[in-house]
Write an enzyme that holds these catalytic residues in place. Structure first.
Site, mmCIF file in Angstrom:
data_model
loop_
_atom_site.group_PDB
_atom_site.id
_atom_site.type_symbol
_atom_site.label_atom_id
_atom_site.label_comp_id
_atom_site.label_asym_id
_atom_site.label_seq_id
_atom_site.Cartn_x
_atom_site.Cartn_y
_atom_site.Cartn_z
ATOM 1 N N SER A 206 64.762 64.316 22.304
ATOM 2 C CA SER A 206 63.667 65.147 21.812
ATOM 3 C C SER A 206 62.342 64.753 22.435
ATOM 4 O O SER A 206 62.203 63.707 23.083
ATOM 5 C CB SER A 206 63.549 65.055 20.287
ATOM 6 N N ILE A 207 61.349 65.590 22.190
ATOM 7 C CA ILE A 207 59.991 65.361 22.678
ATOM 8 C C ILE A 207 59.362 64.134 22.028
ATOM 9 O O ILE A 207 58.424 63.542 22.566
ATOM 10 C CB ILE A 207 59.127 66.614 22.412
ATOM 11 N N LYS A 208 59.896 63.713 20.872
ATOM 12 C CA LYS A 208 59.323 62.575 20.155
ATOM 13 C C LYS A 208 59.472 61.260 20.921
ATOM 14 O O LYS A 208 58.777 60.293 20.612
ATOM 15 C CB LYS A 208 59.954 62.458 18.764
ATOM 16 N N ASP A 209 60.364 61.208 21.903
ATOM 17 C CA ASP A 209 60.477 60.004 22.725
ATOM 18 C C ASP A 209 59.135 59.660 23.371
ATOM 19 O O ASP A 209 58.755 58.496 23.475
ATOM 20 C CB ASP A 209 61.516 60.189 23.837
ATOM 21 N N ALA B 247 56.523 58.445 20.648
ATOM 22 C CA ALA B 247 56.969 57.174 20.076
ATOM 23 C C ALA B 247 56.716 56.022 21.042
ATOM 24 O O ALA B 247 56.181 54.972 20.654
ATOM 25 C CB ALA B 247 58.451 57.247 19.719
#
Length: 349
Positions: free
Chosen positions: A41-44, A47
């Site tokens: 996901s884009i959250k990598d 984060a």
């Protein structure tokens, strides 16, 4: 090419042109597939950037502990980072988090703290955050990224995601992105508008979300929508807001899989539906959609017919306008909710 760690694979995600889910008026919809990040996901991106900034500032020490409230993707990203860099990771979740997400983070060594009591509106986001605050109060050394309010969240996307869009898609006319923490839409839009002030940014949110001051009600889609406005959401870089219903978003994600071979999550389906509506009235424009994650998290839910019927979403399967891609494209011309200019929304709040 040999990489030192799997974290080196974050970013440089591909952009794919839609062929079937497209409006025949010279418009072009390009989808940036963030599911190709190692945490899916884009959250990598956010984060890793938030963790690295905390490391630089001494707020996260070697062998330290990361704690965060999450409904899925940020938890997966933090679990991945923890496994690579040797951090203890505690994820505060709720019963709505898919079993596949819990299995994923546990496999990477993350610990789960389950919140089971919702707030008065039936939501879990507030109670999850309160649990994180309580645990941080008892453990002063814990690092809490606080994805909703940490300014390094949008900065990560201004630095990486926006730069990749400019490099990969060239000049674009519109950006369509969902709103969750406010991080990626704010960071990407701000950076792209700096380079191209005429860019139109369409914020796609769940019908039922209160992010833009609408009355809160329950919705099934995940990855977008909140019961409040996150600090990271910058209204000034958004031009209009399109509230997409569960049926519209889920139907689009299912048809993207079947007719484009693009397997994405519910929020990405909602964003593409919003882009289709925008394309109908903007012939000849190049539109970039940010697809935040993949469909694996939703295999036992929105991609499962029994689950859809059990949760009163059978219209995804039964109504003619959602059965094939041509009907869906036509339905996007007259969506359930017409988009509204951000100025009009703010003027009545």
């Amino acid at each position: 090419m040999i990489h030192n760690t799997v974290l080196d694979l974050i970013g440089n995600t591909p952009i794919v042109r839609l062929r079937n889910l497209a409006v025949d008026n010279g418009s072009e919809i390009l989808v940036k597939l963030e599911a190709t990040n190692p945490g899916r996901s884009i959250k990598d991106r956010s984060a890793l950037y938030m963790v690295e900034q905390a490391e630089r500032e001494g707020r996260l020490l070697p062998a330290g502990t990361i704690i965060e409230s999450t409904s899925g993707n940020l938890g997966k990203a933090l679990a991945l980072i923890g496994a690579v860099r040797g951090y203890r990771v505690i994820l505060v979740v709720d019963p709505k988090v898919p079993a596949s997400v819990l299995q994923f983070v546990k496999a990477l060594g993350a610990e789960i703290e389950m919140v089971t009591a919702p707030d008065s509106s039936g939501g879990f986001q507030g109670p999850r955050i309160e649990r994180v605050k309580s645990m941080c109060g008892e453990n002063q050394d814990f690092f809490w990224p606080d994805q909703y309010n940490n300014p390094n969240n949008p900065i990560a996307h201004a630095i990486s995601t926006a730069a990749e869009i400019k490099r990969g898609a060239g000049k674009i006319d519109a950006l369509v992105s969902t709103v969750s923490t406010g991080g990626h839409i704010s960071g990407i839009s701000r950076a792209l508008k700096d380079a191209c002030p005429s860019l139109t940014t369409v914020a796609v949110d769940a019908f039922g979300s209160s992010t833009f001051g609408h009355a809160f009600s329950t919705y099934r889609m995940r990855g977008l929508g909140l019961a409040w406005k996150p600090e990271n959401l910058d209204y000034s870089v958004i031009d209009c807001v399109h509230l997409v219903t569960d049926i519209e978003g889920i139907a689009t994600s299912r048809l993207l899989a079947r007719h484009e071979g693009i397997f994405v999550g519910e929020s990405a389906g909602a964003a593409v539906f919003g882009a289709l509506h925008y394309a109908h009235s903007h012939p000849g424009q190049r539109i970039v959609v940010v697809a935040a994650d993949d469909g694996v998290n939703y295999l036992s839910e929105s991609f499962d017919e029994s689950w859809l019927r059990a949760h009163e979403l059978a219209a995804v399967l039964d109504l003619p306008e959602y059965r094939d891609f041509k009907s869906l494209v036509a339905a996007a011309l007259k969506p359930t909710c017409e988009p509204a200019e951000i100025g009009d929304i703010l003027s009545v709040r």
